[in-house]
Design a protein around this motif. Structure first.
Motif, PDB file in Angstrom:
ATOM      1  N   ARG A  13       0.858  -1.183   0.000  1.00 33.02           N
ATOM      2  CA  ARG A  13       0.000   0.000   0.000  1.00 33.02           C
ATOM      3  C   ARG A  13       0.891   1.229   0.000  1.00 33.02           C
ATOM      4  O   ARG A  13       1.887   1.283   0.696  1.00 33.02           O
ATOM      5  CB  ARG A  13      -0.855   0.020   1.264  1.00 33.02           C
ATOM      6  N   ASP A  14       0.512   2.191  -0.773  1.00 31.49           N
ATOM      7  CA  ASP A  14       1.352   3.369  -0.926  1.00 31.49           C
ATOM      8  C   ASP A  14       0.435   4.592  -0.852  1.00 31.49           C
ATOM      9  O   ASP A  14      -0.530   4.695  -1.609  1.00 31.49           O
ATOM     10  CB  ASP A  14       2.051   3.272  -2.296  1.00 31.49           C
ATOM     11  N   GLN A  62      -3.256   6.287  -3.197  1.00 29.86           N
ATOM     12  CA  GLN A  62      -4.639   6.276  -2.715  1.00 29.86           C
ATOM     13  C   GLN A  62      -5.567   7.111  -3.599  1.00 29.86           C
ATOM     14  O   GLN A  62      -6.676   6.683  -3.925  1.00 29.86           O
ATOM     15  CB  GLN A  62      -4.715   6.763  -1.256  1.00 29.86           C
ATOM     16  N   ALA A  63      -5.091   8.279  -3.986  1.00 30.05           N
ATOM     17  CA  ALA A  63      -5.926   9.157  -4.818  1.00 30.05           C
ATOM     18  C   ALA A  63      -6.188   8.517  -6.185  1.00 30.05           C
ATOM     19  O   ALA A  63      -7.277   8.646  -6.740  1.00 30.05           O
ATOM     20  CB  ALA A  63      -5.252  10.508  -4.987  1.00 30.05           C
ATOM     21  N   ASP A  88      -6.852  -1.401  -6.630  1.00 28.49           N
ATOM     22  CA  ASP A  88      -6.562  -1.406  -5.205  1.00 28.49           C
ATOM     23  C   ASP A  88      -5.439  -2.411  -4.927  1.00 28.49           C
ATOM     24  O   ASP A  88      -5.547  -3.580  -5.311  1.00 28.49           O
ATOM     25  CB  ASP A  88      -7.857  -1.829  -4.482  1.00 28.49           C
ATOM     26  N   PRO A  89      -4.348  -1.965  -4.275  1.00 32.07           N
ATOM     27  CA  PRO A  89      -3.227  -2.882  -4.029  1.00 32.07           C
ATOM     28  C   PRO A  89      -3.624  -4.133  -3.221  1.00 32.07           C
ATOM     29  O   PRO A  89      -3.043  -5.200  -3.433  1.00 32.07           O
ATOM     30  CB  PRO A  89      -2.214  -2.044  -3.264  1.00 32.07           C
ATOM     31  N   ALA A  90      -4.586  -3.995  -2.350  1.00 35.68           N
ATOM     32  CA  ALA A  90      -4.989  -5.161  -1.528  1.00 35.68           C
ATOM     33  C   ALA A  90      -5.585  -6.255  -2.411  1.00 35.68           C
ATOM     34  O   ALA A  90      -5.286  -7.442  -2.264  1.00 35.68           O
ATOM     35  CB  ALA A  90      -5.994  -4.726  -0.466  1.00 35.68           C
ATOM     36  N   GLU A  91      -6.382  -5.818  -3.373  1.00 30.70           N
ATOM     37  CA  GLU A  91      -7.005  -6.769  -4.302  1.00 30.70           C
ATOM     38  C   GLU A  91      -5.931  -7.422  -5.186  1.00 30.70           C
ATOM     39  O   GLU A  91      -5.948  -8.626  -5.439  1.00 30.70           O
ATOM     40  CB  GLU A  91      -7.998  -5.979  -5.166  1.00 30.70           C
ATOM     41  N   LEU A  92      -5.001  -6.590  -5.593  1.00 32.42           N
ATOM     42  CA  LEU A  92      -3.897  -7.073  -6.435  1.00 32.42           C
ATOM     43  C   LEU A  92      -3.057  -8.101  -5.674  1.00 32.42           C
ATOM     44  O   LEU A  92      -2.677  -9.144  -6.217  1.00 32.42           O
ATOM     45  CB  LEU A  92      -3.041  -5.864  -6.827  1.00 32.42           C
ATOM     46  N   LYS A  93      -2.824  -7.799  -4.415  1.00 36.41           N
ATOM     47  CA  LYS A  93      -2.012  -8.694  -3.580  1.00 36.41           C
ATOM     48  C   LYS A  93      -2.693 -10.065  -3.440  1.00 36.41           C
ATOM     49  O   LYS A  93      -2.043 -11.108  -3.569  1.00 36.41           O
ATOM     50  CB  LYS A  93      -1.810  -8.076  -2.200  1.00 36.41           C
ATOM     51  N   ASP A 145       6.339 -15.088   4.843  1.00 38.41           N
ATOM     52  CA  ASP A 145       6.442 -13.643   4.634  1.00 38.41           C
ATOM     53  C   ASP A 145       7.179 -13.007   5.796  1.00 38.41           C
ATOM     54  O   ASP A 145       6.571 -12.530   6.741  1.00 38.41           O
ATOM     55  CB  ASP A 145       5.044 -13.014   4.528  1.00 38.41           C
ATOM     56  N   GLY A 146       8.486 -12.979   5.766  1.00 39.61           N
ATOM     57  CA  GLY A 146       9.260 -12.326   6.829  1.00 39.61           C
ATOM     58  C   GLY A 146       9.500 -10.869   6.464  1.00 39.61           C
ATOM     59  O   GLY A 146       8.645 -10.211   5.882  1.00 39.61           O
ATOM     60  N   TRP A 147      10.679 -10.408   6.742  1.00 43.56           N
ATOM     61  CA  TRP A 147      11.077  -9.037   6.416  1.00 43.56           C
ATOM     62  C   TRP A 147      11.112  -8.849   4.903  1.00 43.56           C
ATOM     63  O   TRP A 147      11.631  -9.679   4.179  1.00 43.56           O
ATOM     64  CB  TRP A 147      12.462  -8.752   7.012  1.00 43.56           C
ATOM     65  N   MET A 148      10.522  -7.795   4.417  1.00 49.26           N
ATOM     66  CA  MET A 148      10.522  -7.525   2.978  1.00 49.26           C
ATOM     67  C   MET A 148      11.466  -6.353   2.671  1.00 49.26           C
ATOM     68  O   MET A 148      11.424  -5.325   3.353  1.00 49.26           O
ATOM     69  CB  MET A 148       9.109  -7.175   2.509  1.00 49.26           C
ATOM     70  N   GLN A 149      12.265  -6.536   1.633  1.00 44.39           N
ATOM     71  CA  GLN A 149      13.143  -5.445   1.175  1.00 44.39           C
ATOM     72  C   GLN A 149      12.305  -4.462   0.373  1.00 44.39           C
ATOM     73  O   GLN A 149      11.588  -4.871  -0.529  1.00 44.39           O
ATOM     74  CB  GLN A 149      14.256  -5.996   0.272  1.00 44.39           C
ATOM     75  N   LYS A 150      12.416  -3.186   0.710  1.00 46.10           N
ATOM     76  CA  LYS A 150      11.652  -2.179  -0.032  1.00 46.10           C
ATOM     77  C   LYS A 150      12.548  -1.001  -0.378  1.00 46.10           C
ATOM     78  O   LYS A 150      13.633  -0.871   0.163  1.00 46.10           O
ATOM     79  CB  LYS A 150      10.486  -1.693   0.823  1.00 46.10           C
TER      80      LYS A 150
END
Lengths: 337, 254
Positions: free
Chosen positions: B178-179, B183-184, B193-198, B219-224
């Motif tokens: 989510r970013d 949102q806009a 929607d990122p949640a749906e995509l996920k 799903d541990g630590w994610m590199q971002k």
């Protein structure tokens, strides 16, 4: 790209078998030659002389290997192409070459050899590929020069092969020639952009022409007096024009193109003969050609090493694909039974 | 379109364009070196499609930005911190197994994303997505089939792709995170929607991993950081190679 550049005398296989032919064989050969003379296409299931088959396997597989090895010098610039449009064009071109390799290996397979066998011959160094790909591509202009000159020379060689007596080869060549002539125009257009560009770009273009001109002329193979296979291959209609005829055609077509680019062909003896309408050109240095054939070109080792590495590194992948296919078959059988 | 929305869409389009370009570059490194001729052709074909998508997306990004930057200006004259691609796609090829795992994790995202973007209220983006989705459907089939072959192939191939999966999994989080800036765009119906995509991405990935007899990593630590221009060391070398000519000859037209 290529075909006749490998017509050197060291090659074996094209001479008709010296053993005595039986009456029946003589009749078959006579009938075969009549069909060839009548411009009928010879198809995979038709009777053909052993020498004809060997010559075709050699020529078609060398041609296929040349396509595959030829992907390397141009592939060298894909990641460095200077615009996205050029990058896409180069990717598509190199992909086309892989496709040509595929059709040609398939054409060779119709003569009773497997692709793996042929690739094995390439990797062991037993089979040859066009020497032109043993030259390096140090600058971006080399991509233009290869398209313009190397593909240009290849087209001269290959268009007559569309009428080759062997059906599968002739049909493969029709499609290949169409794509090659597109590549040639693309290469020339690339050179034109450089020739009309900055002083540095023009220098790059001239430098590439200097390096690729003579090797391109050598792509047509030894002069007619030196060529081992010409007469038999002509009779079989595998070959339609001599090496020197095709070379002359290439020079006649290319010199005005270089003039239009404002580039100088690196041959002080080059001049138009007003009487014949043909360009006369200087003597070719065959020593270099012969050294490259022997494996001493600037990139012979790198090219074969790259092909071997790809093959060896990919072994586990090919094995996995076979193992998975076997597992699937087993599961399907179990389900059915 | 409001200025804020336009700026957000510029960032979004740039992210998609950069991701396609960098992954296309990585795949093009395989050209002539693949395990078999059919794969040389297939990987080059996918690279070609991806660079094609990058061209459309970067061109559009340049238009949205309105500062006169075209596809080449954006591709060739930005440094690492201005690139917005996902960290996943800049990871090196290593071997065919790594390449396939990276490709599949990306393709599964791309096919779900572009499928939804076809319905974007932004016509240009919808048009680009409509072209891209046809190609990424083939890509995900290609990479998914290979992942199954390798996962369910030999012990060696299974071990190699399992290792690649563990190594690359931490880079998947940012593809579907989510970013705030999005949102806009979501609210305006421009992007999904990122949640749906996920959720869609996860379902697709799990199904193929199952066929490939591979365990889904935790799903541990994610590199971002890709979205903010914070990259690995790999991207600098990739750009140095890609941008060499326009940087060395800044006044030249090619």
């Amino acid at each position: 790209m290529y075909t006749q550049g490998l017509d050197a005398k060291t090659e074996q296989g094209a001479q008709p078998s010296p053993r005595l032919v039986t009456e029946q064989e003589a009749a078959l050969q006579g009938r075969f030659q009549e069909r060839v003379d009548a411009e009928e296409k010879i198809e995979p299931r038709d009777w053909m002389p052993d020498g004809y088959r060997r010559t075709l396997v050699r020529q078609i597989s060398q041609h296929a290997h040349s396509e595959i090895v030829g992907m390397l010098p141009e592939g060298n610039w894909i990641t460095r192409a200077p615009t996205l449009r050029r990058k896409v064009a180069l990717l598509a071109k190199v992909q086309d070459e892989g496709g040509h390799g595929l059709y040609l290996y398939s054409a060779a397979e119709t003569l009773g050899v497997s692709r793996d066998e042929l690739i094995g011959q390439l990797l062991s160094g037993k089979a040859k590929y066009s020497s032109i790909f043993n030259y390096p591509t140090p600058t971006w202009a080399d991509i233009g020069a290869i398209g313009w000159l190397v593909d240009g020379a290849a087209i001269m060689n290959q268009v007559p092969l569309c009428r080759c007596s062997y059906g599968p080869y002739a049909r493969a060549m029709v499609r290949i020639c169409r794509e090659e002539s597109f590549h040639q125009r693309q290469g020339y257009e690339l050179m034109l952009a450089l020739a009309q560009g900055t002083a540095e770009q023009k220098r790059m273009a001239q430098d590439a022409l200097n390096r690729w001109w003579w090797p391109s002329l050598m792509m047509f193979g030894p002069s007619d007096e030196q060529s081992a296979h010409s007469s038999q291959n002509m009779a079989w209609k595998i070959k339609r024009f001599s090496n020197d005829e095709l070379r002359q055609r290439f020079v006649d077509a290319t010199v005005p193109q270089a003039e239009f680019l404002g580039l100088t062909i690196p041959d002080p003896e080059l001049r138009l003969n007003a009487e014949t309408g043909h360009y006369e050109f200087g003597a070719i240095d065959w020593t270099e050609f012969n050294e490259i054939l022997k494996g001493n070109g600037p990139c012979n080792r790198e090219r074969i090493e790259a092909r071997r590495k790809a093959w060896d590194d990919g072994a586990w992948v090919r094995e996995a694909a076979v193992a998975h296919a076997a597992k699937r078959r087993q599961r399907a059988l179990k389900k059915a039974g | 379109m409001s200025t804020d929305l336009k700026e957000a869409l510029f960032g979004y389009t740039l992210r998609l364009g950069d991701t396609s370009l960098v992954l296309g570059h990585r795949l093009s490194e395989w050209c002539g070196h693949a395990p078999e001729l059919e794969e040389d052709i297939a990987l080059t074909n996918v690279a070609l499609d991806l660079v094609g998508h990058a061209r459309m997306l970067l061109t559009y990004a340049g238009e949205l930005e309105g500062k006169g930057r075209d596809e080449d200006r954006l591709a060739y004259r930005r440094d690492v911190f201005d690139y917005r691609n996902h960290l996943l796609v800049e990871q090196p090829n290593r071997d065919f197994g790594h390449t396939i795992v990276r490709q599949f994790l990306h393709d599964a995202w791309a096919v779900e994303l572009y499928g939804r973007l076809c319905a974007s209220t932004d016509e240009t983006l919808a048009g680009i997505a409509a072209k891209a989705v046809k190609e990424v459907r083939y890509h995900v089939r290609h990479s998914g089939d290979w992942l199954v072959r390798l996962g369910d192939g030999t012990e060696i191939s299974h071990a190699k792709v399992a290792d690649a999966l563990g190594r690359l999994w931490p880079y998947t989080g940012e593809m579907v995170e989510r970013d705030e800036s999005e949102q806009a765009l979501v609210a305006a119906g421009i992007v999904p929607d990122p949640a749906e995509l996920k959720a869609a991405w996860t379902a697709r990935v799990e199904a193929v991993l199952n066929d490939a007899t591979l365990d889904r990593p935790a799903d541990g630590w994610m590199q971002k950081g890709g979205r903010r221009g914070e990259h690995s060391e790999h991207l600098g070398y990739l750009l140095a190679e890609m941008q060499f000519l326009p940087r060395a000859y800044p006044d030249a037209n090619w």
